[in-house]
Motif scaffolding. Sequence first.
Motif, PDB file in Angstrom:
ATOM      1  N   THR A 185      84.517  47.536  -2.544  1.00 18.90           N
ATOM      2  CA  THR A 185      83.547  47.428  -3.633  1.00 18.90           C
ATOM      3  C   THR A 185      83.858  46.232  -4.522  1.00 18.90           C
ATOM      4  OG1 THR A 185      83.188  49.825  -3.641  1.00 18.90           O
ATOM      5  CG2 THR A 185      82.543  48.629  -5.625  1.00 18.90           C
ATOM      6  N   VAL A 186      85.135  46.043  -4.844  1.00 20.23           N
ATOM      7  CA  VAL A 186      85.542  44.887  -5.640  1.00 20.23           C
ATOM      8  C   VAL A 186      85.172  43.584  -4.929  1.00 20.23           C
ATOM      9  CG1 VAL A 186      87.511  43.638  -6.611  1.00 20.23           C
ATOM     10  CG2 VAL A 186      87.418  46.132  -6.761  1.00 20.23           C
ATOM     11  N   LEU A 193      81.523  42.538  -5.349  1.00 23.43           N
ATOM     12  CA  LEU A 193      80.988  42.458  -6.707  1.00 23.43           C
ATOM     13  C   LEU A 193      80.266  41.146  -7.006  1.00 23.43           C
ATOM     14  CD1 LEU A 193      80.622  43.447  -9.597  1.00 23.43           C
ATOM     15  CD2 LEU A 193      82.981  42.748 -10.080  1.00 23.43           C
ATOM     16  N   TYR A 195      76.587  41.121  -5.890  1.00 24.38           N
ATOM     17  CA  TYR A 195      75.676  41.952  -6.679  1.00 24.38           C
ATOM     18  C   TYR A 195      75.316  41.262  -7.998  1.00 24.38           C
ATOM     19  CZ  TYR A 195      76.915  45.758  -3.494  1.00 24.38           C
ATOM     20  OH  TYR A 195      77.102  46.539  -2.384  1.00 24.38           O
ATOM     21  N   MET A 196      76.298  40.653  -8.627  1.00 26.78           N
ATOM     22  CA  MET A 196      76.051  39.985  -9.898  1.00 26.78           C
ATOM     23  C   MET A 196      75.123  38.793  -9.715  1.00 26.78           C
ATOM     24  SD  MET A 196      79.886  40.202 -11.573  1.00 26.78           S
ATOM     25  CE  MET A 196      79.359  39.615 -13.173  1.00 26.78           C
ATOM     26  N   ASN A 202      79.198  53.252  -2.079  1.00 28.79           N
ATOM     27  CA  ASN A 202      78.161  52.237  -2.257  1.00 28.79           C
ATOM     28  C   ASN A 202      77.155  52.156  -1.115  1.00 28.79           C
ATOM     29  OD1 ASN A 202      77.358  49.038  -2.282  1.00 28.79           O
ATOM     30  ND2 ASN A 202      77.719  49.846  -4.334  1.00 28.79           N
ATOM     31  N   SER A 209      72.807  48.000  -9.224  1.00 31.26           N
ATOM     32  CA  SER A 209      73.935  47.852  -8.304  1.00 31.26           C
ATOM     33  C   SER A 209      75.077  47.096  -8.968  1.00 31.26           C
ATOM     34  CB  SER A 209      73.490  47.111  -7.040  1.00 31.26           C
ATOM     35  OG  SER A 209      72.546  47.864  -6.306  1.00 31.26           O
ATOM     36  N   ALA A 210      74.747  46.040  -9.707  1.00 35.25           N
ATOM     37  CA  ALA A 210      75.788  45.270 -10.395  1.00 35.25           C
ATOM     38  C   ALA A 210      76.468  46.106 -11.471  1.00 35.25           C
ATOM     39  CB  ALA A 210      75.179  44.007 -11.008  1.00 35.25           C
ATOM     40  N   THR A 223      78.703  48.699  -9.882  1.00 31.95           N
ATOM     41  CA  THR A 223      79.885  48.088  -9.287  1.00 31.95           C
ATOM     42  C   THR A 223      80.877  47.656 -10.356  1.00 31.95           C
ATOM     43  OG1 THR A 223      78.540  47.317  -7.426  1.00 31.95           O
ATOM     44  CG2 THR A 223      80.695  46.303  -7.696  1.00 31.95           C
ATOM     45  N   VAL A 224      80.392  47.076 -11.451  1.00 27.13           N
ATOM     46  CA  VAL A 224      81.280  46.639 -12.529  1.00 27.13           C
ATOM     47  C   VAL A 224      82.039  47.821 -13.118  1.00 27.13           C
ATOM     48  CG1 VAL A 224      81.348  45.728 -14.882  1.00 27.13           C
ATOM     49  CG2 VAL A 224      80.036  44.537 -13.132  1.00 27.13           C
ATOM     50  N   VAL A 246      84.512  49.218 -10.617  1.00 29.33           N
ATOM     51  CA  VAL A 246      85.675  48.352 -10.444  1.00 29.33           C
ATOM     52  C   VAL A 246      86.664  48.538 -11.594  1.00 29.33           C
ATOM     53  CG1 VAL A 246      86.430  45.935 -10.514  1.00 29.33           C
ATOM     54  CG2 VAL A 246      84.574  46.626  -8.982  1.00 29.33           C
ATOM     55  N   MET A 263      86.728  38.640  -1.419  1.00 29.63           N
ATOM     56  CA  MET A 263      85.716  38.224  -2.389  1.00 29.63           C
ATOM     57  C   MET A 263      85.254  36.792  -2.111  1.00 29.63           C
ATOM     58  SD  MET A 263      86.018  38.323  -6.548  1.00 29.63           S
ATOM     59  CE  MET A 263      86.449  40.062  -6.557  1.00 29.63           C
TER      60      MET A 263
END
Length: 254
Positions: free
Chosen positions: A50-51, A54, A57-58, A157, A187-188, A191-192, A195, A213
Amino acid sequence: MENLGQLALLLAAAFTAGALNAVAGGGSFLTLPALVFTGVPPVVANATGTVALLPGYMAGAWGFKDDMAPPPGLSMNQVVVLSLIGGSAGAALLLFTPDATFRKVVPWLLLAATTMFAFGPQLRAWAAGKNAEHTAPSLARAAVGMLAVAIYGGYFNGGLGILLLALFGLLGQTQLNAMNGMKNLVSALLTVIAVVIYAVGGIVEWKQALIMMVAATLGGYLGARVARKIPAHILRWGIVATGLVMAGLFFAKG
């Protein structure tokens, strides 16, 4: 990571996941299994993957910033608050899930997410049809739906985008750009907050997360550039096949 083979697997999985998310979604079908197959415990693998995803998504949320509009029944502030509450609850639930339990749950989650992805268009059409038969949803109904999907997203997710699009359609949202904008925003947010909770809970393998990442971000950039050259139905069924294979492998591992 014990060898170059594991590093290559993680880089390839993250790169491909970033490309998939940029085009059609389904990236977590690759990052979670890749991490588990390199020896990362399932709960930690879920958090670490998930990290890794990220930034994508952002970036997606930023790209749709001018098109965002909340679904009927909810304001933008309510969507944000419910997303943060639900995401926090789901992420906290993951912290308290033993690896043995999560290992048993993962194949079912992957199978469910793959099924939702496979029948995404039909699911969204059903949601739009149900909405056409009713008046605007009440605040309570909209809030319960948003909260439930947010809890799912904070915990696992996979398939989140399809669930969000279906929810927005069910609530009465009809503009595709607005729906995609809100999907990326939620979603962002999920996720934030997930995280942050994962990091505080100490269940992130940061070395793997940072390496993946970079690969996922590069994959997302290149994936967006070549998306139009790949037929949509090939992408969709390729992702479905990947999800089914991964679920089958997890079932086999017990």
